[in-house]
Design a protein around this motif. Sequence first.
Motif, PDB file in Angstrom:
ATOM      1  N   LYS A  10      14.136  -4.212   3.216  1.00 43.10           N
ATOM      2  CA  LYS A  10      14.352  -2.771   3.393  1.00 43.10           C
ATOM      3  C   LYS A  10      13.165  -1.981   2.853  1.00 43.10           C
ATOM      4  CE  LYS A  10      17.444   0.918   2.386  1.00 43.10           C
ATOM      5  NZ  LYS A  10      18.654   1.486   2.455  1.00 43.10           N
ATOM      6  N   PRO A  11      12.606  -1.084   3.685  1.00 39.84           N
ATOM      7  CA  PRO A  11      11.456  -0.286   3.233  1.00 39.84           C
ATOM      8  C   PRO A  11      11.812   0.618   2.052  1.00 39.84           C
ATOM      9  CG  PRO A  11      11.833  -0.018   5.589  1.00 39.84           C
ATOM     10  CD  PRO A  11      12.998  -0.771   5.043  1.00 39.84           C
ATOM     11  N   VAL A  12      10.879   0.731   1.130  1.00 35.79           N
ATOM     12  CA  VAL A  12      11.050   1.600  -0.034  1.00 35.79           C
ATOM     13  C   VAL A  12      10.059   2.750   0.101  1.00 35.79           C
ATOM     14  CG1 VAL A  12      10.877   1.738  -2.551  1.00 35.79           C
ATOM     15  CG2 VAL A  12      11.764  -0.334  -1.477  1.00 35.79           C
ATOM     16  N   GLY A  13      10.511   3.948  -0.151  1.00 32.38           N
ATOM     17  CA  GLY A  13       9.621   5.109  -0.080  1.00 32.38           C
ATOM     18  C   GLY A  13       9.498   5.636   1.333  1.00 32.38           C
ATOM     19  N   VAL A  14       8.403   5.318   1.992  1.00 30.19           N
ATOM     20  CA  VAL A  14       8.118   5.814   3.339  1.00 30.19           C
ATOM     21  C   VAL A  14       8.799   4.915   4.361  1.00 30.19           C
ATOM     22  CG1 VAL A  14       6.240   6.277   4.976  1.00 30.19           C
ATOM     23  CG2 VAL A  14       5.901   6.720   2.554  1.00 30.19           C
ATOM     24  N   ALA A  15       9.430   5.515   5.377  1.00 28.86           N
ATOM     25  CA  ALA A  15      10.063   4.741   6.453  1.00 28.86           C
ATOM     26  C   ALA A  15       9.025   3.847   7.120  1.00 28.86           C
ATOM     27  CB  ALA A  15      10.689   5.685   7.477  1.00 28.86           C
ATOM     28  N   PRO A  17      -0.526   7.045   2.627  1.00 28.45           N
ATOM     29  CA  PRO A  17       0.432   7.444   1.580  1.00 28.45           C
ATOM     30  C   PRO A  17       0.182   6.680   0.278  1.00 28.45           C
ATOM     31  CG  PRO A  17       1.579   6.803   3.621  1.00 28.45           C
ATOM     32  CD  PRO A  17       0.134   6.471   3.796  1.00 28.45           C
ATOM     33  N   GLU A  18       0.540   7.290  -0.824  1.00 28.05           N
ATOM     34  CA  GLU A  18       0.363   6.647  -2.127  1.00 28.05           C
ATOM     35  C   GLU A  18       1.185   5.380  -2.253  1.00 28.05           C
ATOM     36  OE1 GLU A  18       0.970   9.368  -5.353  1.00 28.05           O
ATOM     37  OE2 GLU A  18      -0.481  10.801  -4.549  1.00 28.05           O
ATOM     38  N   THR A  19       2.225   5.246  -1.452  1.00 26.71           N
ATOM     39  CA  THR A  19       3.076   4.060  -1.515  1.00 26.71           C
ATOM     40  C   THR A  19       2.440   2.835  -0.859  1.00 26.71           C
ATOM     41  OG1 THR A  19       4.214   4.797   0.490  1.00 26.71           O
ATOM     42  CG2 THR A  19       5.245   5.348  -1.619  1.00 26.71           C
ATOM     43  N   VAL A  20       1.320   3.021  -0.176  1.00 21.88           N
ATOM     44  CA  VAL A  20       0.620   1.876   0.412  1.00 21.88           C
ATOM     45  C   VAL A  20       0.030   1.054  -0.737  1.00 21.88           C
ATOM     46  CG1 VAL A  20      -1.344   1.185   1.847  1.00 21.88           C
ATOM     47  CG2 VAL A  20       0.168   3.017   2.610  1.00 21.88           C
ATOM     48  N   SER A  21       0.329  -0.232  -0.722  1.00 20.31           N
ATOM     49  CA  SER A  21      -0.057  -1.111  -1.832  1.00 20.31           C
ATOM     50  C   SER A  21      -1.534  -1.494  -1.776  1.00 20.31           C
ATOM     51  CB  SER A  21       0.795  -2.378  -1.801  1.00 20.31           C
ATOM     52  OG  SER A  21       0.434  -3.173  -0.680  1.00 20.31           O
ATOM     53  N   ASP A  22      -2.001  -2.046  -2.886  1.00 23.33           N
ATOM     54  CA  ASP A  22      -3.375  -2.547  -2.949  1.00 23.33           C
ATOM     55  C   ASP A  22      -3.587  -3.665  -1.930  1.00 23.33           C
ATOM     56  OD1 ASP A  22      -3.903  -0.773  -5.001  1.00 23.33           O
ATOM     57  OD2 ASP A  22      -3.703  -2.264  -6.601  1.00 23.33           O
ATOM     58  N   LEU A  30       0.295 -11.997   6.145  1.00 20.53           N
ATOM     59  CA  LEU A  30       0.378 -11.473   4.793  1.00 20.53           C
ATOM     60  C   LEU A  30       1.749 -10.848   4.671  1.00 20.53           C
ATOM     61  CD1 LEU A  30      -0.886 -10.561   2.086  1.00 20.53           C
ATOM     62  CD2 LEU A  30      -1.730  -8.543   3.300  1.00 20.53           C
ATOM     63  N   LYS A  31       2.584 -11.381   3.798  1.00 21.63           N
ATOM     64  CA  LYS A  31       3.945 -10.857   3.658  1.00 21.63           C
ATOM     65  C   LYS A  31       3.985  -9.793   2.578  1.00 21.63           C
ATOM     66  CE  LYS A  31       7.454 -13.629   4.857  1.00 21.63           C
ATOM     67  NZ  LYS A  31       8.455 -14.679   4.691  1.00 21.63           N
ATOM     68  N   ILE A  32       4.492  -8.647   2.962  1.00 19.07           N
ATOM     69  CA  ILE A  32       4.678  -7.543   2.038  1.00 19.07           C
ATOM     70  C   ILE A  32       6.185  -7.371   1.908  1.00 19.07           C
ATOM     71  CG2 ILE A  32       4.276  -5.096   1.576  1.00 19.07           C
ATOM     72  CD1 ILE A  32       1.563  -6.113   1.963  1.00 19.07           C
ATOM     73  N   THR A  33       6.708  -7.682   0.738  1.00 17.26           N
ATOM     74  CA  THR A  33       8.143  -7.575   0.503  1.00 17.26           C
ATOM     75  C   THR A  33       8.419  -6.234  -0.145  1.00 17.26           C
ATOM     76  OG1 THR A  33       8.216  -9.955   0.179  1.00 17.26           O
ATOM     77  CG2 THR A  33      10.133  -8.712  -0.536  1.00 17.26           C
ATOM     78  N   ASN A  34       9.328  -5.534   0.453  1.00 20.59           N
ATOM     79  CA  ASN A  34       9.670  -4.192  -0.052  1.00 20.59           C
ATOM     80  C   ASN A  34      10.687  -4.278  -1.170  1.00 20.59           C
ATOM     81  OD1 ASN A  34       8.040  -2.786   1.862  1.00 20.59           O
ATOM     82  ND2 ASN A  34       9.483  -3.425   3.395  1.00 20.59           N
TER      83      ASN A  34
END
Length: 189
Positions: free
Chosen positions: A74-79, A43-48, A185-189
Motif C-alpha cells: 500500500k502506497p504511503v504518502g503520495v498516491a 515529491p519529498e516522499t521519493v526515496s533515495d 528494484l523493489k520499493i516496499t511501501n
Amino acid sequence: MMLPDPYASGVLQEEHHSRLVADLENYARDAGIQPHWIWTPLPETVSDAEVAYLKNFRRHAVDAQIAGIAYCGKPVGVAIEQRMAALAGCLVRNFVRARLMTVGQVLDHLAKGTLPDLSCLLIPNFFLRQDEGGHIAAWQVQSLFDLLMARRVQGQQTILYVSDSKLLGKEYGLAISRLIDEAYLKITN
C-alpha cells in the motif's frame, strides 16, 4: 487565464529545456501526464533509492541488470499514480520517452500490436487484488509476461505497482513473480 511559468520552479532551465517548453502540451500528452509534472520537483516522499534509480536510468537500460522498479504494498504518502506521474515528468524533462499507462491500456495496445516504443513504461495498476478491482484473464497474464521479458531484453525500463507481492505469484504465476523478484528494484511501501 494566465498559464504558470514552467521555469518558475527552477527545475527546468531555458537553455536546456526551451524545445520541451515550446511543445509542453504534446510532451505531457505523449507521457500520459499533466504538464505540471514535467516542471514540478519530485515529491519529498521519493526515496533515495528512487532518486538513485532515476540518476542511473540510462545505465540501467544499457546493462540490463535492473529492468525497472516494482512498488510493492500500500502506497504511503503520495498516491501511486501521482508518484509515477512525478517520475514520468522527471524522465521527460531529462529527454527520456516515458509514458504512464494503465494495465488495461497496455493490454489494449498489445492486442492491437500498437504499443509505442518507450524507454520507460509506468503501470500504476499492474497488479491489484480482486477486492481492489484487479483481475485479468490468463492469456492476458501471458501477454504481460512477454511484454516484460521483451522490454528487459531490449533495455527498456518498466515501473510497476504491485499491491500484494504474495498474491502476485498466485494470480499471475511464478514466472512473473520471479522476474520481478530477480530483475526489479523493489520499493516496499
